[in-house]
Design a protein around this motif. Structure first.
Motif, PDB file in Angstrom:
ATOM      1  N   ARG A   4      33.590  41.936  28.623  1.00 30.76           N
ATOM      2  CA  ARG A   4      34.034  40.329  28.015  1.00 30.76           C
ATOM      3  C   ARG A   4      32.805  39.835  27.085  1.00 30.76           C
ATOM      4  NH1 ARG A   4      35.787  36.012  31.865  1.00 30.76           N
ATOM      5  NH2 ARG A   4      36.655  34.920  29.789  1.00 30.76           N
ATOM      6  N   TRP A   5      31.450  40.263  27.825  1.00 33.51           N
ATOM      7  CA  TRP A   5      30.258  39.722  27.079  1.00 33.51           C
ATOM      8  C   TRP A   5      30.279  40.181  25.737  1.00 33.51           C
ATOM      9  CZ3 TRP A   5      26.750  41.823  31.627  1.00 33.51           C
ATOM     10  CH2 TRP A   5      27.193  40.927  32.726  1.00 33.51           C
ATOM     11  N   TYR A   6      30.913  41.447  25.390  1.00 33.06           N
ATOM     12  CA  TYR A   6      30.904  42.048  24.101  1.00 33.06           C
ATOM     13  C   TYR A   6      31.946  41.809  23.387  1.00 33.06           C
ATOM     14  CZ  TYR A   6      26.600  44.131  26.483  1.00 33.06           C
ATOM     15  OH  TYR A   6      25.326  44.041  27.144  1.00 33.06           O
ATOM     16  N   GLY A   7      32.760  41.078  23.870  1.00 34.82           N
ATOM     17  CA  GLY A   7      33.942  40.525  23.172  1.00 34.82           C
ATOM     18  C   GLY A   7      35.287  41.124  23.429  1.00 34.82           C
ATOM     19  N   VAL A   8      35.369  42.328  24.559  1.00 37.13           N
ATOM     20  CA  VAL A   8      36.351  42.939  24.761  1.00 37.13           C
ATOM     21  C   VAL A   8      36.826  42.318  26.170  1.00 37.13           C
ATOM     22  CG1 VAL A   8      37.468  45.088  25.591  1.00 37.13           C
ATOM     23  CG2 VAL A   8      35.300  44.963  23.964  1.00 37.13           C
ATOM     24  N   ASN A   9      38.475  41.700  25.637  1.00 37.25           N
ATOM     25  CA  ASN A   9      39.050  41.008  26.802  1.00 37.25           C
ATOM     26  C   ASN A   9      40.084  41.561  27.596  1.00 37.25           C
ATOM     27  OD1 ASN A   9      39.851  39.142  28.526  1.00 37.25           O
ATOM     28  ND2 ASN A   9      40.211  37.261  26.787  1.00 37.25           N
ATOM     29  N   LEU A  10      39.846  42.164  28.610  1.00 38.39           N
ATOM     30  CA  LEU A  10      40.916  43.132  29.322  1.00 38.39           C
ATOM     31  C   LEU A  10      40.967  42.393  30.800  1.00 38.39           C
ATOM     32  CD1 LEU A  10      39.438  46.615  28.665  1.00 38.39           C
ATOM     33  CD2 LEU A  10      41.253  45.352  27.399  1.00 38.39           C
ATOM     34  N   LEU A  11      40.490  41.148  30.909  1.00 37.04           N
ATOM     35  CA  LEU A  11      40.840  40.392  31.873  1.00 37.04           C
ATOM     36  C   LEU A  11      42.027  40.329  32.811  1.00 37.04           C
ATOM     37  CD1 LEU A  11      38.504  38.780  33.641  1.00 37.04           C
ATOM     38  CD2 LEU A  11      39.262  36.675  32.675  1.00 37.04           C
ATOM     39  N   LYS A  12      43.055  40.388  31.751  1.00 31.47           N
ATOM     40  CA  LYS A  12      44.338  40.098  32.556  1.00 31.47           C
ATOM     41  C   LYS A  12      44.814  41.626  33.397  1.00 31.47           C
ATOM     42  CE  LYS A  12      47.230  41.857  28.948  1.00 31.47           C
ATOM     43  NZ  LYS A  12      48.459  41.670  28.083  1.00 31.47           N
ATOM     44  N   PHE A  13      43.873  42.480  33.035  1.00 33.72           N
ATOM     45  CA  PHE A  13      44.245  43.757  33.801  1.00 33.72           C
ATOM     46  C   PHE A  13      43.199  44.029  35.051  1.00 33.72           C
ATOM     47  CE2 PHE A  13      44.837  45.323  29.461  1.00 33.72           C
ATOM     48  CZ  PHE A  13      46.370  45.323  29.436  1.00 33.72           C
ATOM     49  N   ARG A  14      42.461  43.115  35.492  1.00 33.08           N
ATOM     50  CA  ARG A  14      41.570  43.194  36.428  1.00 33.08           C
ATOM     51  C   ARG A  14      42.034  43.419  37.876  1.00 33.08           C
ATOM     52  NH1 ARG A  14      36.292  39.270  36.724  1.00 33.08           N
ATOM     53  NH2 ARG A  14      37.782  38.110  37.287  1.00 33.08           N
ATOM     54  N   ARG A  15      42.878  42.262  38.289  1.00 28.65           N
ATOM     55  CA  ARG A  15      43.515  42.456  39.378  1.00 28.65           C
ATOM     56  C   ARG A  15      44.250  43.686  39.673  1.00 28.65           C
ATOM     57  NH1 ARG A  15      47.735  37.465  40.664  1.00 28.65           N
ATOM     58  NH2 ARG A  15      45.731  36.330  40.740  1.00 28.65           N
ATOM     59  N   ALA A  16      45.091  44.050  38.796  1.00 27.35           N
ATOM     60  CA  ALA A  16      46.012  45.298  38.779  1.00 27.35           C
ATOM     61  C   ALA A  16      45.054  46.342  39.177  1.00 27.35           C
ATOM     62  CB  ALA A  16      46.819  45.453  37.711  1.00 27.35           C
ATOM     63  N   LEU A  17      43.990  46.746  38.093  1.00 28.12           N
ATOM     64  CA  LEU A  17      42.925  47.603  38.407  1.00 28.12           C
ATOM     65  C   LEU A  17      42.334  47.878  39.775  1.00 28.12           C
ATOM     66  CD1 LEU A  17      40.810  48.156  35.309  1.00 28.12           C
ATOM     67  CD2 LEU A  17      42.284  49.830  36.367  1.00 28.12           C
ATOM     68  N   GLY A  18      42.087  46.513  40.386  1.00 29.90           N
ATOM     69  CA  GLY A  18      41.186  46.498  41.415  1.00 29.90           C
ATOM     70  C   GLY A  18      42.265  46.838  42.630  1.00 29.90           C
ATOM     71  N   LEU A  19      43.457  46.547  42.633  1.00 30.41           N
ATOM     72  CA  LEU A  19      44.538  46.883  43.671  1.00 30.41           C
ATOM     73  C   LEU A  19      44.865  48.119  43.609  1.00 30.41           C
ATOM     74  CD1 LEU A  19      46.921  43.448  43.413  1.00 30.41           C
ATOM     75  CD2 LEU A  19      45.458  44.238  45.516  1.00 30.41           C
ATOM     76  N   MET A  20      44.941  48.836  42.660  1.00 32.14           N
ATOM     77  CA  MET A  20      45.184  50.339  42.509  1.00 32.14           C
ATOM     78  C   MET A  20      44.151  51.177  42.880  1.00 32.14           C
ATOM     79  SD  MET A  20      48.196  50.941  41.333  1.00 32.14           S
ATOM     80  CE  MET A  20      48.378  49.716  42.349  1.00 32.14           C
ATOM     81  N   GLY A  21      42.710  50.527  42.576  1.00 32.15           N
ATOM     82  CA  GLY A  21      41.597  51.181  43.233  1.00 32.15           C
ATOM     83  C   GLY A  21      41.782  51.063  44.918  1.00 32.15           C
ATOM     84  N   PHE A  22      42.171  49.987  45.111  1.00 30.36           N
ATOM     85  CA  PHE A  22      42.125  49.802  46.746  1.00 30.36           C
ATOM     86  C   PHE A  22      43.295  50.737  47.263  1.00 30.36           C
ATOM     87  CE2 PHE A  22      44.238  47.851  50.328  1.00 30.36           C
ATOM     88  CZ  PHE A  22      43.337  47.758  51.212  1.00 30.36           C
ATOM     89  N   MET A  23      44.380  50.882  46.462  1.00 27.95           N
ATOM     90  CA  MET A  23      45.634  51.643  47.019  1.00 27.95           C
ATOM     91  C   MET A  23      44.950  53.255  47.068  1.00 27.95           C
ATOM     92  SD  MET A  23      49.198  52.686  45.181  1.00 27.95           S
ATOM     93  CE  MET A  23      48.357  53.914  43.824  1.00 27.95           C
ATOM     94  N   PHE A  24      44.240  53.733  46.098  1.00 27.16           N
ATOM     95  CA  PHE A  24      43.583  55.182  45.989  1.00 27.16           C
ATOM     96  C   PHE A  24      42.694  55.221  47.220  1.00 27.16           C
ATOM     97  CE2 PHE A  24      44.989  57.828  42.757  1.00 27.16           C
ATOM     98  CZ  PHE A  24      45.675  57.100  41.812  1.00 27.16           C
TER      99      PHE A  24
END
Lengths: 299, 199
Positions: free
Chosen positions: B64-84
């Motif tokens: 995000r500091w560099y202007g790429v906004n993928l924030l809406k995926f963060r929760r899903a990514l974190g939860l998938m990481g936890f699932m793995f």
């Protein structure tokens, strides 16, 4: 040049017949009429061997890469013919031998052995080979020799794992002379009746079935008879994890995992574990080699 | 370029991550079945993928500091990481050590790399449990944010666990460790700068 002077692929017992070994023994009388008699070695286990595919696709052979699938993928590039082996040190007949000269006169037979990796997995492998003791007798061991040291070939162009790894090649291993002379200790030149696949250590490798697999050095190019305990690769990399003796021993853990049990390859996802047996089940034959030694210290 | 990424991201719903994550897990399980040592392959692959996904999750904020906004995926990514990671642990207990509880207990108390890995997993649990709007409301944004700083030490412990498993140090394990350490340092520096600016 053949590594298997006494067998051709036509003599091979097909894998499905191995699976019926017990039935085969029961019907041995009938079968001997049909096929040339080939008595199993008394040193062989009657456990069912792993498939040729399992044995040749799940290998630790870091010269080809760290992944267990790497040797099968990359070992094809290794040229194993011609092959020569340097014999030096305290021997009567030192020199550089061609492979055929080295193994000439050694009776090759099948040995079905348990193979236990230090990583707590195991297989059953039908090797072909000859007793190292026969070769050492031919080479003439001199009185001062106490150990046998082995080295694996180093060919960075044909072995992609060599460059960029932190290991000081060549791979080195060694045995005490009495271990080397033991009838269970063989030099293997094939498995499942076929010439040794490159990923399994072609053209010639050591097999010491009561020790962890890393002792059984592959693609041997040097055999030295020496007076002092030789430097060995894994022992140098992590002496607290890999001892010189490396006898299979459920009572002595690897510092990072238990050696009390093992996964037998080939049983599928739900195979579970079996208990590891001291000296990999060869204790009756080899325990006496270590009388008076504290195996928790000499691990 | 940045705009294109952001616009594409806007069109992709966040639940895509859950579908992709579950599909990937199914594929990892399926492809392990045809290997000689499926329990070990599955355990390793699940752990490695879990670590990779957690590292990707940590990348969302610096991106995000560099202007790429993928924030809406963060929760899903974190939860998938936890699932793995949860599947990785389950595979270790049920398939690799095959429910041999005394051996499992020994491993959990005697082996530093197992202890480090277990601590990483335990640290992930409160993060997974609070990865929903209701918990953000209940905790309040500030406390929630503080709690979720745990993602850094947890992932770092995961990377250390990965380094410690290897019989030799590999480039792969060094890269994971360097990535997490780098992300942690970047976040720290940024927070410091912010603190200085507001002071």
């Amino acid at each position: 040049m053949s590594y298997l002077p006494e067998y051709t692929p036509a003599d091979v017992t097909p894998p499905q017949m191995f699976l019926n070994r017990r039935a085969l023994i029961a019907g041995a009388a009938a079968l001997t009429v049909a096929s040339p008699a080939r008595a199993g070695s008394p040193y062989s286990t009657d456990e069912v061997p792993n498939t040729f595919e399992d044995i040749t696709t799940y290998n630790n052979y870091y010269e080809f890469g760290y992944d267990k699938a790497d040797p099968a993928a990359y070992a094809g590039k290794l040229k194993t013919d011609p092959w020569s082996v340097v014999v030096d040190g305290l021997v009567d007949n030192p020199g550089t031998y061609s492979l055929s000269d080295l193994i000439a006169g050694q009776p090759i037979e099948e040995r079905i052995y348990r193979f236990r990796c230090v990583e707590a997995w195991s297989m059953i492998v039908p090797w072909q080979g000859f007793q190292l003791s026969g070769l050492l007798q031919k080479l003439g061991v001199q009185a001062g020799a106490k150990y046998v040291a082995f080295e694996t070939i180093v060919r960075p162009d044909e072995m992609p794992g060599i460059s960029g790894s932190m290991i000081d090649w060549p791979y080195r291993e060694g045995l005490r002379l009495d271990e080397a002379m033991h009838p269970l200790t063989i030099m293997a030149t094939g498995l499942y009746g076929k010439p040794m696949p490159n990923q399994n250590g072609a053209p010639i490798r050591l097999i010491v079935p009561w020790k962890y697999g890393f002792k059984s050095v592959k693609a041997i190019v040097r055999i030295s008879l020496v007076a002092e305990q030789p430097v060995t690769t894994w022992n140098t990399l992590a002496a607290n994890e890999y001892g010189f003796y490396a006898n299979v021993n459920p009572e002595v853990d690897h510092p990072r995992w238990s050696q009390a049990s093992e996964r037998r390859i080939g049983g599928g996802l739900f195979a579970g574990r079996i208990d590891t047996v001291k000296f990999n089940g060869y204790g009756d034959q080899v325990a006496s080699l270590y009388t008076g030694q504290d195996l928790t210290k000499d691990y | 370029m940045l705009n294109a990424i952001n616009q594409t991201a806007r069109r992709i719903p966040a639940y895509t991550i859950y579908i992709a994550g579950i599909a990937l897990a199914a594929w990892v399980i399926f492809s392990s079945l045809s290997t000689p040592d499926p329990a070990k392959v599955l355990e390793r692959t699940l752990g490695t993928r879990g670590l990779q996904i957690l590292i990707a999750t940590l990348c969302i904020t610096p991106l995000r500091w560099y202007g790429v906004n993928l924030l809406k995926f963060r929760r899903a990514l974190g939860l998938m990481g936890f699932m793995f990671i949860a599947l990785h642990l389950t595979t270790w207990v049920v398939l690799d050590l095959a429910l041999r509880w005394s051996e499992i207990l020994t491993e959990l108390t005697k082996r530093p790399f197992i202890i480090v890995g277990m601590l990483a997993f335990v640290a992930l649990i409160p993060l997974a449990v609070t990865s929903n709007n209701a918990m953000i409301e209940r905790l309040g944004a500030l406390r929630w944010k503080r709690l979720h700083w745990l993602a850094y030490p947890a992932t770092l412990a995961g990377a250390v666990h990965f380094v410690m498993i290897g019989k030799v140090y590999t480039l792969e394990s060094a890269l994971y460790f360097a990535a997490v350490a780098g992300l942690l340092i970047a976040r720290r520096l940024k927070a410091r700068k912010k603190a200085l600016q507001t002071a």
